[in-house]
Motif scaffolding. Structure first.
Motif, PDB file in Angstrom:
ATOM      1  N   VAL A 268     -10.190  -6.566  77.322  1.00 45.70           N
ATOM      2  CA  VAL A 268      -9.936  -6.431  75.884  1.00 45.70           C
ATOM      3  C   VAL A 268     -10.903  -5.463  75.193  1.00 45.70           C
ATOM      4  O   VAL A 268     -10.477  -4.519  74.530  1.00 45.70           O
ATOM      5  CB  VAL A 268      -9.998  -7.812  75.197  1.00 45.70           C
ATOM      6  N   THR A 269     -12.198  -5.721  75.314  1.00 51.26           N
ATOM      7  CA  THR A 269     -13.142  -4.984  74.476  1.00 51.26           C
ATOM      8  C   THR A 269     -13.640  -3.680  75.083  1.00 51.26           C
ATOM      9  O   THR A 269     -13.945  -2.736  74.356  1.00 51.26           O
ATOM     10  CB  THR A 269     -14.359  -5.868  74.129  1.00 51.26           C
TER      11      THR A 269
ATOM     12  N   GLN B  80      -4.275 -10.351  72.982  1.00 47.22           N
ATOM     13  CA  GLN B  80      -5.696 -10.027  72.857  1.00 47.22           C
ATOM     14  C   GLN B  80      -5.927  -8.523  72.894  1.00 47.22           C
ATOM     15  O   GLN B  80      -6.717  -7.980  72.119  1.00 47.22           O
ATOM     16  CB  GLN B  80      -6.471 -10.697  73.993  1.00 47.22           C
ATOM     17  N   VAL B  81      -5.236  -7.854  73.800  1.00 49.02           N
ATOM     18  CA  VAL B  81      -5.366  -6.403  73.902  1.00 49.02           C
ATOM     19  C   VAL B  81      -4.918  -5.740  72.607  1.00 49.02           C
ATOM     20  O   VAL B  81      -5.560  -4.800  72.119  1.00 49.02           O
ATOM     21  CB  VAL B  81      -4.553  -5.876  75.105  1.00 49.02           C
ATOM     22  N   LYS B  82      -3.833  -6.241  72.029  1.00 47.57           N
ATOM     23  CA  LYS B  82      -3.297  -5.651  70.795  1.00 47.57           C
ATOM     24  C   LYS B  82      -4.186  -5.935  69.596  1.00 47.57           C
ATOM     25  O   LYS B  82      -4.521  -5.016  68.827  1.00 47.57           O
ATOM     26  CB  LYS B  82      -1.890  -6.173  70.545  1.00 47.57           C
TER      27      LYS B  82
ATOM     28  N   VAL C  95      -7.451  -7.835  69.288  1.00 51.56           N
ATOM     29  CA  VAL C  95      -8.901  -7.642  69.401  1.00 51.56           C
ATOM     30  C   VAL C  95      -9.221  -6.212  69.829  1.00 51.56           C
ATOM     31  O   VAL C  95     -10.106  -5.562  69.262  1.00 51.56           O
ATOM     32  CB  VAL C  95      -9.512  -8.659  70.378  1.00 51.56           C
ATOM     33  N   GLY C  96      -8.488  -5.716  70.832  1.00 50.77           N
ATOM     34  CA  GLY C  96      -8.707  -4.331  71.248  1.00 50.77           C
ATOM     35  C   GLY C  96      -8.404  -3.360  70.127  1.00 50.77           C
ATOM     36  O   GLY C  96      -9.118  -2.362  69.936  1.00 50.77           O
TER      37      GLY C  96
ATOM     38  N   VAL D 191      -2.903 -12.437  77.042  1.00 47.95           N
ATOM     39  CA  VAL D 191      -3.641 -11.200  77.336  1.00 47.95           C
ATOM     40  C   VAL D 191      -3.082 -10.050  76.507  1.00 47.95           C
ATOM     41  O   VAL D 191      -3.836  -9.275  75.901  1.00 47.95           O
ATOM     42  CB  VAL D 191      -3.578 -10.880  78.838  1.00 47.95           C
TER      43      VAL D 191
ATOM     44  N   THR E  61     -12.863 -11.224  78.704  1.00 45.52           N
ATOM     45  CA  THR E  61     -12.724 -10.451  77.479  1.00 45.52           C
ATOM     46  C   THR E  61     -13.192  -9.011  77.639  1.00 45.52           C
ATOM     47  O   THR E  61     -12.550  -8.090  77.119  1.00 45.52           O
ATOM     48  CB  THR E  61     -13.517 -11.129  76.347  1.00 45.52           C
TER      49      THR E  61
ATOM     50  N   ALA F 279      -3.234  -4.705  80.002  1.00 51.93           N
ATOM     51  CA  ALA F 279      -2.180  -5.717  79.906  1.00 51.93           C
ATOM     52  C   ALA F 279      -1.177  -5.556  81.048  1.00 51.93           C
ATOM     53  O   ALA F 279      -1.004  -6.454  81.878  1.00 51.93           O
ATOM     54  CB  ALA F 279      -1.480  -5.634  78.556  1.00 51.93           C
TER      55      ALA F 279
END
Length: 327
Positions: free
Chosen positions: A99-100, A311-313, A315-316, A308, A95, A113
């Motif tokens: 992502v974060t 998550q990037v879209k 949470v990020g 992935v 993560t 990504a």
């Protein structure tokens, strides 16, 4: 304990899996590195070392772990992103660096990504919201109660995280945005010093991964308020979820995966996915995942790649929207 388990895993692997011929690709002809973006001893490092041992028994070359921590995991990830796409450098993706952390560090030189070949999903660990029972009343037993108690305090209570920009910090910001409660973020250099202060009473609330806190919860030294997963966890079935307290969708987890530089040849990516999937099916590996509190679910390589990207879209994007910084 981990080192004592390696011979067990190696023995199980030697009898369960054979060494296939890889003449079609010539891969691997030398050792393979798994880059871990955090120091030794954390969940990413432990997972990488278990899988490195298993894969070393299966493949005709040794698999080694290379710890490259720094800048929320982005230093190690950036290193992998610039390596040749030949299957000899892999990333224990998770993560933080995917992502974060990228939204927190403006000079990150990779696309989390599209800048990698995402190979396999290794599982995820939820967070647990905990309180010091000497500071938070005994009738506060779920997230709704904690929010109500915090709102009633004359000053915003402090919550501890493993660091600014960590998934714990991001969850805290999301909790405040969702509920309107005011909390004071107290960042630490890792979970251990945060837990020391939580146990000592310096802060009343702490967010951390569940497995390493089960004993403190069972002993009563800490009170678990909620887990940030859709379902209750087998290692602590008495702890309710955030959804059960009326906050559906308020979730957080630290997921783990295998990624490689962009452009990895499809046959090598497919081989790695198959080998990792076989390793995750081994009983010793599954027992170790249970000990670490890592929940598995099947994912194809295409599904992991889509996961992935999502998550990037989502949470990020939330990290950016909440205005969280690494300071």
């Amino acid at each position: 304990m981990y080192r004592r388990q390696l011979p067990i895993i190696a023995a199980a692997t030697a009898f369960t899996l054979g060494r296939p011929a890889l003449a079609q690709t010539g891969w691997p002809s030398r050792s393979i590195r798994i880059v871990v973006t955090f120091p030794p001893g954390g969940s990413s490092d432990l997972v990488a070392r278990v899988l490195a041992d298993v894969l070393s028994q299966k493949l005709p070359q040794r698999v080694i772990v290379d710890n490259r921590p720094g800048a929320g995991g982005t230093l190690g990830a950036a290193h992998v992103a610039t390596q040749p796409a030949d299957g000899y450098t892999l990333l224990l993706s998770n993560t933080a660096p995917i992502v974060t952390s990228p939204p927190l560090y403006p000079n990150v030189a990779y696309d989390p990504a599209a800048g990698f070949t995402h190979i396999a999903y290794l599982g995820a660990t939820p967070l647990v919201i905990m309180v010091n029972p000497r500071q938070v009343p005994a009738n506060v037993t779920d997230l709704a109660g904690l929010v109500a108690w915090a709102k009633a305090q004359p000053a915003p209570p402090g919550y501890g995280s493993s660091g600014a920009g960590s998934v714990h910090h991001i969850f805290g910001e999301a909790l405040m945005a969702r509920t309107g409660v005011r909390l004071t973020h107290v960042p630490y250099r890792g979970s251990s010093p945060m837990l020391a202060d939580l146990l000592g009473g310096a802060i009343p609330i702490g967010f951390d991964t569940l497995p390493q806190n089960v004993e403190n919860i069972r002993s009563g030294r800490l009170r678990a308020i909620a887990v940030t997963s859709p379902m209750r966890q087998a290692m602590a079935p008495e702890v309710p979820t955030t959804g059960e307290a009326g906050f559906a969708g308020l979730l957080a987890e630290n997921w783990l995966g295998f990624s490689a530089p962009p452009g990895l040849p499809a046959p090598i990516a497919a081989k790695l996915h198959a080998e990792v999937t076989a390793a995750l099916a081994l009983p010793p590996v599954q027992r170790r995942w249970e000990e670490l509190g890592i929940a598995l679910r099947p994912m194809s390589q295409a599904e992991f790649t889509a996961f992935v990207a999502d998550q990037v879209k989502t949470v990020g994007g939330a990290v950016r929207a909440l205005g969280i910084t690494a300071q």
